[in-house]
Design a protein around this motif. Structure first.
Motif, PDB file in Angstrom:
ATOM      1  N   LYS A 145       2.902  -3.921  -0.767  1.00  0.00           N
ATOM      2  CA  LYS A 145       1.739  -3.793   0.124  1.00  0.00           C
ATOM      3  C   LYS A 145       1.438  -2.327   0.410  1.00  0.00           C
ATOM      4  CE  LYS A 145       2.754  -8.166   2.425  1.00  0.00           C
ATOM      5  NZ  LYS A 145       3.262  -8.797   3.659  1.00  0.00           N
ATOM      6  N   THR A 146       2.493  -1.552   0.637  1.00  0.00           N
ATOM      7  CA  THR A 146       2.300  -0.122   0.906  1.00  0.00           C
ATOM      8  C   THR A 146       1.693   0.561  -0.302  1.00  0.00           C
ATOM      9  OG1 THR A 146       4.182  -0.093   2.427  1.00  0.00           O
ATOM     10  CG2 THR A 146       3.459   2.027   1.556  1.00  0.00           C
ATOM     11  N   LYS A 188      -0.251  -0.804  -2.585  1.00  0.00           N
ATOM     12  CA  LYS A 188      -1.667  -1.181  -2.680  1.00  0.00           C
ATOM     13  C   LYS A 188      -2.515  -0.395  -1.695  1.00  0.00           C
ATOM     14  CE  LYS A 188      -0.947  -5.830  -4.505  1.00  0.00           C
ATOM     15  NZ  LYS A 188      -0.986  -7.285  -4.238  1.00  0.00           N
ATOM     16  N   ARG A 189      -1.972  -0.196  -0.497  1.00  0.00           N
ATOM     17  CA  ARG A 189      -2.701   0.613   0.491  1.00  0.00           C
ATOM     18  C   ARG A 189      -2.842   2.055  -0.002  1.00  0.00           C
ATOM     19  NH1 ARG A 189       0.576   2.794   5.398  1.00  0.00           N
ATOM     20  NH2 ARG A 189       1.245   4.051   3.606  1.00  0.00           N
ATOM     21  N   ASN A 190      -1.757   2.624  -0.526  1.00  0.00           N
ATOM     22  CA  ASN A 190      -1.798   4.006  -1.006  1.00  0.00           C
ATOM     23  C   ASN A 190      -2.747   4.175  -2.192  1.00  0.00           C
ATOM     24  OD1 ASN A 190       0.054   4.494   0.986  1.00  0.00           O
ATOM     25  ND2 ASN A 190       1.803   4.719  -0.390  1.00  0.00           N
ATOM     26  N   CYS A 198      -5.430   2.424  -2.666  1.00  0.00           N
ATOM     27  CA  CYS A 198      -6.772   2.389  -2.069  1.00  0.00           C
ATOM     28  C   CYS A 198      -7.111   3.733  -1.421  1.00  0.00           C
ATOM     29  CB  CYS A 198      -6.847   1.262  -1.038  1.00  0.00           C
ATOM     30  SG  CYS A 198      -8.521   0.892  -0.481  1.00  0.00           S
ATOM     31  N   ILE A 199      -6.149   4.344  -0.748  1.00  0.00           N
ATOM     32  CA  ILE A 199      -6.359   5.642  -0.102  1.00  0.00           C
ATOM     33  C   ILE A 199      -6.757   6.699  -1.137  1.00  0.00           C
ATOM     34  CG2 ILE A 199      -5.103   7.581   0.958  1.00  0.00           C
ATOM     35  CD1 ILE A 199      -3.647   5.496   2.685  1.00  0.00           C
ATOM     36  N   TYR A 223      -7.771  -4.656  -0.508  1.00  0.00           N
ATOM     37  CA  TYR A 223      -6.820  -4.135   0.482  1.00  0.00           C
ATOM     38  C   TYR A 223      -6.997  -4.845   1.818  1.00  0.00           C
ATOM     39  CZ  TYR A 223      -5.397  -1.120   4.330  1.00  0.00           C
ATOM     40  OH  TYR A 223      -4.880  -0.655   5.517  1.00  0.00           O
ATOM     41  N   VAL A 248      -3.814  -7.163   1.980  1.00  0.00           N
ATOM     42  CA  VAL A 248      -2.762  -6.323   2.567  1.00  0.00           C
ATOM     43  C   VAL A 248      -2.947  -6.154   4.064  1.00  0.00           C
ATOM     44  CG1 VAL A 248      -1.676  -4.036   2.531  1.00  0.00           C
ATOM     45  CG2 VAL A 248      -2.461  -5.078   0.392  1.00  0.00           C
ATOM     46  N   ARG A 249      -4.087  -5.597   4.448  1.00  0.00           N
ATOM     47  CA  ARG A 249      -4.304  -5.303   5.869  1.00  0.00           C
ATOM     48  C   ARG A 249      -4.264  -6.558   6.734  1.00  0.00           C
ATOM     49  NH1 ARG A 249      -7.620  -5.023   9.950  1.00  0.00           N
ATOM     50  NH2 ARG A 249      -7.794  -3.128  11.226  1.00  0.00           N
ATOM     51  N   TYR A 273      -0.972  -7.187   8.382  1.00  0.00           N
ATOM     52  CA  TYR A 273      -0.432  -6.248   9.355  1.00  0.00           C
ATOM     53  C   TYR A 273      -0.547  -6.830  10.757  1.00  0.00           C
ATOM     54  CZ  TYR A 273      -0.145  -2.146   6.243  1.00  0.00           C
ATOM     55  OH  TYR A 273       0.187  -1.261   5.256  1.00  0.00           O
ATOM     56  N   PHE A 278      -7.462   1.967   7.499  1.00  0.00           N
ATOM     57  CA  PHE A 278      -6.122   2.251   6.993  1.00  0.00           C
ATOM     58  C   PHE A 278      -5.110   2.316   8.140  1.00  0.00           C
ATOM     59  CE2 PHE A 278      -8.753   4.114   3.535  1.00  0.00           C
ATOM     60  CZ  PHE A 278      -8.315   3.261   2.524  1.00  0.00           C
TER      61      PHE A 278
END
Length: 304
Positions: free
Chosen positions: A131-132, A134-136, A138-139, A193, A197-198, A201, A212
């Motif tokens: 998940k982290t 995928k977030r990174n 996207c960033i 994301y 992913v989000r 959270y 984010f």
């Protein structure tokens, strides 16, 4: 009158009348506080209404001997000039002791950029199975695909993303709003994301609209984004000194190289003046120079 009083007034002036960004404002205030410390320690606590040109010259001379970069020295002088111009306008002084100060001559600053190959290497270094990761991913894609400042990235609100028209509403420097187009590829990554992913959270209060999030469900910090990029850069074996801003420079450079109009690039970057954007034309000129040196038949004859 005290230094503290005038520095506070100066800070308010920069914030509300000049619309300085937080980072620029902090830098200017920090610079003037250093001048205050020097005045207290070396000038028998001479106040801002009585300090002289000679005092300022000596102060700048001492700083220059401490091996700070020319760019830092230029900013000190810019801060000092802004402070004393403010005191003059505020009728605290009848003269401007900083008027004759001259900063170091700076060469043209050409920002580092990444090739598309380097960007893909960095993205390939991301563990997108987590998940982290995928977030990174996207960033990185939003930094590069939208040309955002890191402060703008971490402040993106989901409610400011229009997936129907594919744009993000960005609140930039000085509270200036601009609308940045989203490529379909980038828009799809953001959607994935958000939903994959989000959504898992545990979002902290007041951060329900923040795009984010960190592991605590709150906004990410600039430092964390910088560390993520540094780790990925090292892992990818890209040797350039890279920061979040490097992706913004790469965004602008690649657009220009592919024929985008400089005015449109200015709008997407949120530059108030075309002069700020014109630095990218120098990057393109460097590229053109290399092409001529490497491929022009006259130069090839000389090389032989």
């Amino acid at each position: 009158m005290t230094w503290e009083e005038k520095i506070k007034d100066f800070e308010i002036f920069l914030r509300f009348e000049r619309n300085f960004s937080e980072n620029t404002l902090d830098a200017y205030v920090r610079d003037i506080k250093k001048l205050k410390d020097y005045s207290e320690e070396s000038l028998e606590n001479t106040g801002p209404d009585r300090i002289t040109y000679e005092n300022l010259q000596e102060y700048i001379f001492r700083l220059s001997k401490q091996k700070f970069s020319e760019r830092s020295q230029a900013r000190w002088i810019s801060s000092i000039k802004a402070f004393f111009r403010y005191l003059l306008e505020d009728e605290v002084r009848e003269d401007n002791p900083s008027a004759l100060l001259e900063g170091p001559k700076l060469g043209l600053y050409l920002p580092d950029t990444l090739s598309l190959t380097d960007i893909n290497k960095i993205i390939d270094a991301i563990e997108i199975s987590s998940k982290t990761g995928k977030r990174n991913h996207c960033i990185i894609e939003v930094l590069y695909g939208c040309g955002l400042r890191v402060s703008e990235l971490i402040d993106i609100k989901i409610s400011n993303i229009n997936f129907k028209e594919n744009y993000i509403k960005i609140n930039g420097k000085g509270d200036k709003t601009r609308f940045v187009p989203l490529a379909h590829y980038t828009a799809d990554l953001i959607k994935d994301y958000i939903y994959e992913v989000r959504s898992e959270y545990k979002v902290a209060k007041k951060h329900e609209d923040t795009l984010f999030l960190n592991s605590r469900g709150t906004s990410m910090s600039r430092v964390i984004v910088f560390l993520i990029i540094k780790e990925l850069t090292d892992k990818a074996g890209v040797s350039k000194k890279i920061s979040p801003h490097t992706f913004r420079h790469s965004f602008a450079t690649h657009l220009l190289q592919n024929g985008a109009d400089l005015r449109f690039i200015q709008e997407m970057l949120g530059h108030s003046s075309i002069t700020s954007t014109e630095v990218y034309t120098h990057l393109k000129n460097e590229e053109l120079r290399d092409v001529i040196l490497n491929y022009h038949p006259r130069n090839a004859n000389i090389a032989q």
